[in-house]
Design a protein around this motif. Structure first.
Motif, PDB file in Angstrom:
ATOM      1  N   CYS A 147      25.684  32.817  46.116  1.00 27.98           N
ATOM      2  CA  CYS A 147      24.316  32.960  45.621  1.00 27.98           C
ATOM      3  C   CYS A 147      24.129  32.112  44.362  1.00 27.98           C
ATOM      4  O   CYS A 147      23.127  31.400  44.215  1.00 27.98           O
ATOM      5  CB  CYS A 147      24.011  34.434  45.347  1.00 27.98           C
ATOM      6  SG  CYS A 147      22.318  34.714  44.835  1.00 27.98           S
ATOM      7  N   THR A 155      21.419  38.595  44.953  1.00 28.73           N
ATOM      8  CA  THR A 155      22.436  38.484  46.010  1.00 28.73           C
ATOM      9  C   THR A 155      22.223  39.589  47.041  1.00 28.73           C
ATOM     10  O   THR A 155      22.153  39.322  48.251  1.00 28.73           O
ATOM     11  CB  THR A 155      23.864  38.608  45.423  1.00 28.73           C
ATOM     12  OG1 THR A 155      24.003  37.674  44.372  1.00 28.73           O
ATOM     13  CG2 THR A 155      24.926  38.353  46.478  1.00 28.73           C
ATOM     14  N   VAL A 165      24.068  32.091  51.352  1.00 27.33           N
ATOM     15  CA  VAL A 165      24.786  33.346  51.086  1.00 27.33           C
ATOM     16  C   VAL A 165      25.415  33.889  52.388  1.00 27.33           C
ATOM     17  O   VAL A 165      26.528  34.431  52.384  1.00 27.33           O
ATOM     18  CB  VAL A 165      23.837  34.384  50.430  1.00 27.33           C
ATOM     19  CG1 VAL A 165      24.538  35.722  50.234  1.00 27.33           C
ATOM     20  CG2 VAL A 165      23.330  33.852  49.092  1.00 27.33           C
TER      21      VAL A 165
END
Ligand code: HEM
Ligand code: MYR
Length: 417
Positions: free
Chosen positions: A143, A163, A245
């Protein structure tokens, strides 16, 4: 003259899809001895297909469209409204060119430099801890990497929330109840936050550099010359942040593959980069991740004597094509060496979709994914020492997306100098 497509019995077969998960389409292709069959999913008639010929058909621009294809629950979590995934024709191509402009060798090198630094910083912190949950730690470092690469300023104390929200967006599309709603709320929050950043860029309160996603989409004009509205910019910037991510899943499977196939480690350590590439490709082929993609029939046509009717929802099996015995020898064996003879084809190896990048919907971030996986594999092999205590490393073939159950606990972490 046309034949009818083999038909799965029952009023609605969504339950079968949930029960069989990644193997649902593959199982039926085998039973019906047909690469295409008809069923009912989420109360609607749907065609399912897989295999090389089906991939070629699915990516034919005159045969399928994306408008109205993605279920609402997927748009509300994973994609966002008016996202590139839902656009067709000239508007799609125009937007895709912007995505692909971010993927220049220079910009990918910039990404790798940021990532390398983040792996080191994170590992230094892990050295101080008794144990870590690898999946969650990799999410955080990716992230941070994604935000810096995309020109998105994020304060240290906002990082965990961001995140978790990006993770919720890709973990929730197929979830039910609170886990699904977590994804919807997460999307609403992050879209609002990024849209505010877009305003700040437009009134010059912040100035991201030109090679970033935030700059690129904020300054992008539609084909009619009008700037993209700030909500759509936010959706597309998130289309860069979220999937970076999500590579945490592939990195978890990379670590699992190293653990389950210790003989591979030696081949990788004495390698000039070629074997690492094959290894990464095999991780992307072998493990379950993105199960299938959906489109709608653009206009009536006949294929292999089967009639495809306008507007019919059609699922293309990504996992099943990557495990198709007509394409892959012993598909259920983890065998990186198979990629040494592989000639490359946009219609056979499709963990991130197939066809063409600009004209079609093939994943804009495939090169980013490969580079991030390679850099991460290198760090795991050559710069990190760790122990994997007893835990449940199995993974489900029905949870979508699938993640090793323990999320991989690591102990005794040390950076190798
Ligand atoms: C589209 C998978 C990573 C950006 C897609 C598609 C798949 C996919 C299956 C749809 C293909 C189709 O509809 O035909 C994955 C997986 C990833 C990943 C498994 C691993 C984490 C990335 C990354 C980025 C990215 C890192 C950006 C940096 C996109 C975008 C699209 C897309 C923008 C939409 C393309 C279009 O509609 O034209 N991805 N992806 N993805 N992906 Fe990825
Ligand atoms: C991304 O964030 O775009 C990349 C990884 C997403 C994985 C999500 C897996 C769930 C897909 C649900 C089915 C979608 C049907 C169109």
């Amino acid at each position: 003259m046309s034949n009818t497509i083999p038909h799965e019995e029952g009023m609605d077969n969504t339950l079968n899809l949930l029960k069989e998960g990644y193997r649902y389409i593959l199982n039926r292709r085998r039973n019906y001895n047909s690469n295409v069959f008809e069923t009912r999913i989420l109360g609607k008639k749907a065609i399912c297909m897989g295999g090389k010929e089906a991939v070629e058909l699915f990516y034919h621009l005159e045969k399928f469209k994306r408008e109205g294809a993605a279920p609402n629950r997927v748009k509300q979590t994973l994609f966002g409204k008016k996202a590139i995934q839902t656009v067709d024709g000239a508007n799609h191509q125009h937007r895709k060119e912007k995505f692909m402009s971010l993927m220049s060798p220079d910009n990918l090198n910039r990404l790798k430099r940021i990532l390398k630094q983040e792996w080191r910083t994170a590992a230094k912190h892990w050295e101080q801890l008794e144990q870590i949950i690898f999946y969650e730690e990799v999410q955080k470092l990716l992230c941070k990497t994604a935000c810096e690469w995309a020109g998105v300023p994020v304060a240290e104390d906002e990082l965990e929330r961001l995140t978790n929200d990006l993770v919720a967006m890709y973990e929730s599309p197929a979830a039910i109840g609170p886990n699904h709603w977590k994804g919807r709320h997460a999307r609403n929050r992050v879209e609002k936050w990024v849209a505010e950043l877009v305003e700040k860029v437009r009134n010059e309160q912040i100035q991201p550099s030109e090679n970033t996603a935030l700059y690129t989409f904020t300054s992008m004009r539609n084909l009619d010359g009008v700037l993209l509205d700030k909500e759509t910019v936010a959706v597309e910037v998130i289309n860069i942040l979220r999937p970076i991510v999500a590579i945490s899943i592939f990195i978890n499977f990379t670590l699992l593959a190293l653990h389950n196939h210790p003989e591979e480690r030696e081949k990788l350590v004495s390698d000039d980069g070629k074997y690492a590439h094959m290894f990464i490709q095999e991780v992307r082929r072998y493990y379950p991740f993105f199960p299938f993609v959906v489109a709608r029939v653009k206009q009536d046509f006949i294929w292999n004597n089967y009639k495809f009717e306008e507007n019919t929802l059609t699922f293309l099996d990504l996992y099943g094509t990557n495990h198709d015995p007509e394409i892959w020898d012993k598909p259920d064996l983890f065998h990186p060496q198979r990629f040494s003879e592989w000639k490359g084809s946009p219609f056979e190896f499709i963990p991130q979709g197939g066809g063409d990048y600009v004209m079609g919907h093939r994943c804009a971030g495939e090169w980013v994914t490969i580079e991030i996986m390679k850099e991460s594999l290198d760090f795991l092999l050559n710069s990190l020492e760790y122990e994997i205590p007893e835990q449940d490393l199995s993974y489900s073939m029905t949870s979508i997306p699938s993640i090793p159950h323990s999320k991989i606990v690591l102990k005794m972490i040390k950076i190798r100098e």
